[in-house]
Design a protein around this motif. Sequence first.
Motif, mmCIF file in Angstrom:
data_model
loop_
_atom_site.group_PDB
_atom_site.id
_atom_site.type_symbol
_atom_site.label_atom_id
_atom_site.label_comp_id
_atom_site.label_asym_id
_atom_site.label_seq_id
_atom_site.Cartn_x
_atom_site.Cartn_y
_atom_site.Cartn_z
ATOM 1 N N VAL A 26 25.220 26.212 -18.048
ATOM 2 C CA VAL A 26 25.412 26.272 -16.602
ATOM 3 C C VAL A 26 25.509 27.732 -16.168
ATOM 4 N N ARG A 27 24.657 28.121 -15.205
ATOM 5 C CA ARG A 27 24.658 29.477 -14.647
ATOM 6 C C ARG A 27 24.995 29.384 -13.159
ATOM 7 N N LEU A 28 25.984 30.146 -12.726
ATOM 8 C CA LEU A 28 26.374 30.136 -11.326
ATOM 9 C C LEU A 28 25.265 30.704 -10.453
ATOM 10 N N TYR A 29 25.328 30.370 -9.165
ATOM 11 C CA TYR A 29 24.222 30.704 -8.256
ATOM 12 C C TYR A 29 23.983 32.205 -8.128
ATOM 13 N N ASP A 30 25.013 33.044 -8.393
ATOM 14 C CA ASP A 30 24.841 34.499 -8.260
ATOM 15 C C ASP A 30 24.412 35.153 -9.568
ATOM 16 N N ASP A 31 24.143 34.353 -10.585
ATOM 17 C CA ASP A 31 23.661 34.891 -11.853
ATOM 18 C C ASP A 31 22.250 35.441 -11.650
ATOM 19 N N PRO A 32 21.947 36.631 -12.176
ATOM 20 C CA PRO A 32 20.589 37.197 -12.013
ATOM 21 C C PRO A 32 19.495 36.271 -12.533
#
Length: 323
Positions: free
Chosen positions: A288-294
């Motif tokens: 899971v990668r948060l929405y602000d992850d590059p």
Amino acid sequence: MVVAAAVLAATVGIVYADRDGYRDGDEVGSLTLLDAAYYATVTLSTTGYGDITPVTDQARLVNVLVVTPLRVLFLIILVGTTLEALTERSREQWRVDRWRSALKDHTVVVGFGTKGRSAVRTLLGQDAPPTSIVVVDPSPEAVADANREGIAGVVGDATRSEVLARAEVGRARRIIVAAQRDDTAVLVTLTARALNPHAVIVSSVRESENAPLLQQSGASTVITSSDAAGRLLGVASTNPSLGEVLEDLLVPGSGLQLTERVLRTGEVGRSVKDLPDIVLAVVRNGKVRLYDDPACEQLRQDDRLVVLDTRGPHATSQDDLAR
């Protein structure tokens, strides 16, 4: 049973009323009420020991015209009830076998207590059909409650592999372990993982110290109920409005709702910030990668999006979420 008892009582009355027309072996005198009951019993059951026999023409005529039809009626009741019970059992077994053969990619919920019922309500609120859910619980009353909601149930101890096998755990897509005790949750998770190496298993524990043990047992996700409730209580005490929003997220079918979906046509290669939906995270290769992850600046074909589904007067854009 009522009709059979009535037939027996009628036969006893008929024989006792004409007791002087019968002879009990070498005994002298008319039959007693016990003798009449004994004769009626062995006669209706076609046993016929022959120790008590009709000796007068009247008694023999009554046996031919009355007792014999009563005997036939008694046998019809006996055989008919037995066949009905066997037929119903065979029919029920056939229905169960047909149901199990068609069961695939379903969700098994172990435990239909407070947590299990909430999990089922959430699944139904996400448009999961009741026929795709199977409940396993040791309490017949709990399974009966699930049946009243159109959900199939299996009564038994879910730590036993044969009980989970009856719920077709081996062909399930998801398994939710909502046991009342942490040690039971660990055993159920171990058993379920042994029967199904590929299913998603979500297990609940009360104490966070038992979470690593559940993960080692094969749980895909572990929910610590006491910690989650404590965090919600802490947030609500300091930020009541935030607590209300979080509570709204937890109630299916009302207001805000988190959902996970695949990419739509035209979304591959775009950034999450350019999408009309409110994207909170991207699931890529199981991480899971948060929405602000590059990494979310360019979406891939196999990505899945965790979006905020708005069903009411709430924010509807990424700009609103940022604000």
